[in-house]
Write an enzyme that holds these catalytic residues in place. Structure first.
Site, PDB file in Angstrom:
ATOM      1  N   ASP A  78      32.066  41.968  55.425  1.00 27.42           N
ATOM      2  CA  ASP A  78      30.625  41.830  55.156  1.00 27.42           C
ATOM      3  C   ASP A  78      29.858  41.249  56.333  1.00 27.42           C
ATOM      4  O   ASP A  78      28.822  40.617  56.146  1.00 27.42           O
ATOM      5  CB  ASP A  78      30.424  40.940  53.915  1.00 27.42           C
ATOM      6  CG  ASP A  78      31.011  39.549  54.110  1.00 27.42           C
ATOM      7  OD1 ASP A  78      31.771  39.339  55.076  1.00 27.42           O
ATOM      8  OD2 ASP A  78      30.716  38.659  53.291  1.00 27.42           O
TER       9      ASP A  78
ATOM     10  N   ARG B 204      33.179  38.662  47.499  1.00 26.49           N
ATOM     11  CA  ARG B 204      31.995  37.791  47.387  1.00 26.49           C
ATOM     12  C   ARG B 204      30.766  38.631  47.030  1.00 26.49           C
ATOM     13  O   ARG B 204      30.785  39.284  45.990  1.00 26.49           O
ATOM     14  CB  ARG B 204      31.778  37.010  48.693  1.00 26.49           C
ATOM     15  CG  ARG B 204      31.014  35.723  48.473  1.00 26.49           C
ATOM     16  CD  ARG B 204      30.801  34.994  49.774  1.00 26.49           C
ATOM     17  NE  ARG B 204      32.031  34.453  50.309  1.00 26.49           N
ATOM     18  CZ  ARG B 204      32.519  33.262  49.979  1.00 26.49           C
ATOM     19  NH1 ARG B 204      31.885  32.499  49.128  1.00 26.49           N
ATOM     20  NH2 ARG B 204      33.638  32.822  50.512  1.00 26.49           N
TER      21      ARG B 204
ATOM     22  N   GLY C 118      37.513  31.288  54.128  1.00 27.33           N
ATOM     23  CA  GLY C 118      38.652  31.927  53.459  1.00 27.33           C
ATOM     24  C   GLY C 118      39.552  32.590  54.483  1.00 27.33           C
ATOM     25  O   GLY C 118      39.071  33.288  55.375  1.00 27.33           O
TER      26      GLY C 118
ATOM     27  N   MET D 267      45.877  36.914  45.598  1.00 32.53           N
ATOM     28  CA  MET D 267      46.930  37.747  46.211  1.00 32.53           C
ATOM     29  C   MET D 267      46.309  38.705  47.238  1.00 32.53           C
ATOM     30  O   MET D 267      46.974  39.136  48.180  1.00 32.53           O
ATOM     31  CB  MET D 267      47.698  38.541  45.157  1.00 32.53           C
ATOM     32  CG  MET D 267      46.856  39.594  44.483  1.00 32.53           C
ATOM     33  SD  MET D 267      47.772  40.669  43.377  1.00 32.53           S
ATOM     34  CE  MET D 267      48.691  41.642  44.505  1.00 32.53           C
TER      35      MET D 267
ATOM     36  N   ARG E 124      36.986  24.836  54.151  1.00 32.67           N
ATOM     37  CA  ARG E 124      35.533  24.972  54.075  1.00 32.67           C
ATOM     38  C   ARG E 124      34.975  23.570  54.288  1.00 32.67           C
ATOM     39  O   ARG E 124      35.517  22.605  53.775  1.00 32.67           O
ATOM     40  CB  ARG E 124      35.122  25.541  52.717  1.00 32.67           C
ATOM     41  CG  ARG E 124      35.759  26.906  52.423  1.00 32.67           C
ATOM     42  CD  ARG E 124      35.025  27.641  51.330  1.00 32.67           C
ATOM     43  NE  ARG E 124      35.772  28.775  50.806  1.00 32.67           N
ATOM     44  CZ  ARG E 124      35.728  30.006  51.310  1.00 32.67           C
ATOM     45  NH1 ARG E 124      35.001  30.259  52.373  1.00 32.67           N
ATOM     46  NH2 ARG E 124      36.420  30.977  50.760  1.00 32.67           N
TER      47      ARG E 124
HETATM   48  O1  F6P Z   1      35.450  35.257  51.628  1.00 32.30           O
HETATM   49  C1  F6P Z   1      36.744  35.548  51.233  1.00 32.30           C
HETATM   50  C2  F6P Z   1      36.918  35.298  49.760  1.00 32.30           C
HETATM   51  O2  F6P Z   1      38.249  35.612  49.419  1.00 32.30           O
HETATM   52  C3  F6P Z   1      35.938  36.021  48.849  1.00 32.30           C
HETATM   53  O3  F6P Z   1      36.287  37.373  48.662  1.00 32.30           O
HETATM   54  C4  F6P Z   1      36.024  35.194  47.600  1.00 32.30           C
HETATM   55  O4  F6P Z   1      34.846  35.290  46.848  1.00 32.30           O
HETATM   56  C5  F6P Z   1      36.188  33.797  48.146  1.00 32.30           C
HETATM   57  O5  F6P Z   1      36.702  33.932  49.466  1.00 32.30           O
HETATM   58  C6  F6P Z   1      37.095  32.903  47.349  1.00 32.30           C
HETATM   59  O6  F6P Z   1      37.056  31.644  47.912  1.00 32.30           O
HETATM   60  P1  F6P Z   1      38.065  30.470  47.565  1.00 32.30           P
HETATM   61  O7  F6P Z   1      39.375  30.789  48.211  1.00 32.30           O
HETATM   62  O8  F6P Z   1      37.433  29.275  48.148  1.00 32.30           O
HETATM   63  O9  F6P Z   1      38.209  30.463  46.085  1.00 32.30           O
END
Ligand code: F6P
Length: 319
Positions: A129, A171, A11, A250, A72
């Site tokens: 984290d 997360r 992310g 956002m 990812r």
């Molecule tokens: O790890 C960053 C994060 O924004 C988390 O806070 C969230 O759970 C996740 O990524 C969302 O991932 P994606 O953009 O793949 O939906």
């Protein structure tokens, strides 16, 4: 001439661009050739790699997102897939890689380090984290984005005397919820690191209403439950009008704060410095305002912990 590469993965987070800029500029300053890998590990496997010059990272320090794009890449767990990535670097004479991302990205970096590429992690995630650093790049910006949203929500919550449930990212970690809750004066903060007693939350809302409180703000970390689930749970104990607000992606956008830009600049440059001194298989961080390095093994050793003192304080201040 020594050659290193840099990628952003997982992310995105505000300040990643500032970190890329620092890696490229520190590298060139030290006489190193720096290559950018586009689309994270996916780009490494697909050979999407380009040499970067000083000008390629101009005018990006203030921009959110990542100029190198992010992705990812679950397939990176496969040894044959990583073999291709190693080959793509080695055929260019690149022996070192800076990985800017979260702990999932660090796991890929740890493997590559064992398989012939010297790697260094730079903590880039809004979730805060990652062990081995007090702050991750992007946390401060996301925090301020949430605070701004909560301030706005509070205005309308007061006007309508409503309880708002605001769901924030993170997360499995509660840092964003906790810090935003403290800074935004939330009445209740629900984080995954602590058991959430919804009955007790309902009772506190009721007590507050009895003493004339006009509104209530509950911040719920996504790792606990959704805002909608929280509303359903609350209504089992109290009959109130709630509104739910999911802040969503956002939280990941926007221009990085000064703190995130400075942090990214320091950590990006330090990552290069360490690689040039033959340190590998580590992640850089900031602890008590000092630059530190922690081996990937140690980063993964323990699960992330919340600031217990701050959590206690949040309860003391929201009576
Ligand atoms: O790890 C960053 C994060 O924004 C988390 O806070 C969230 O759970 C996740 O990524 C969302 O991932 P994606 O953009 O793949 O939906």
């Amino acid at each position: 001439m020594k050659k290193i590469a840099v990628l952003t993965s997982g992310g995105d987070s505000p300040g990643m661009n500032a970190a890329v800029r620092a890696v490229v500029r520190k590298g060139i300053y030290e006489g190193v050739e720096v290559h950018g890998v586009y689309q994270g590990y996916q780009g490494l496997v697909n050979d999407n790699i380009k040499k970067l010059e000083l000008g390629d990272v101009g005018d990006i320090i203030q921009r959110g997102g990542t100029k190198l794009y992010s992705a990812r890449c679950p397939e990176f767990i496969e040894p044959e897939v990583r073999k291709k990535a190693v080959e793509n670097l080695q055929k260019r004479g690149i022996d070192s890689l800076v990985v800017i991302g979260g702990d999932g990205s660090y796991r890929g970096a740890q493997r590559l380090n064992e398989e012939g590429i010297k790697t260094m992690g730079v903590p880039g995630t809004i979730d805060n984290d990652i062990n081995g650093t007090d702050y991750t790049i992007g946390f401060d910006t996301a925090l301020n984005t949430i605070i701004d949203a909560v301030d706005r929500i509070r205005d309308t919550a007061t006007s309508h005397e409503r309880t708002f449930i605001v769901e924030v990212m993170g997360r499995d970690a509660g840092d964003l919820a906790l810090w935003a809750g403290v800074a935004g004066g939330a009445e209740t903060i629900l984080i995954p690191e602590s058991h959430s007693d919804i009955k007790e939350v309902a009772e506190r809302i009721e007590t507050g209403m009895k003493r004339g409180k006009k509104h209530s703000i509950i911040i719920v970390a996504e790792g606990v439950m959704t805002a909608a689930q929280c509303a359903v749970e609350l209504r089992k104990y109290i009959n109130i009008d709630t509104r739910e607000s999911v802040l969503g992606h956002m939280q990941r956008g926007g221009k990085p704060t000064g703190s995130d830009r400075v942090l990214a600049s320091r950590l990006g440059a330090y990552a290069v410095e360490l690689l040039l001194n033959d340190v590998r298989g580590h992640a850089v961080g900031i602890e008590n305002n000092r630059l530190t390095k922690t081996s990937f093994d140690r980063v993964f050793e323990e699960s992330h912990r919340i600031d217990e003192g701050l959590f206690r304080l949040s309860k003391e201040l929201s009576i």
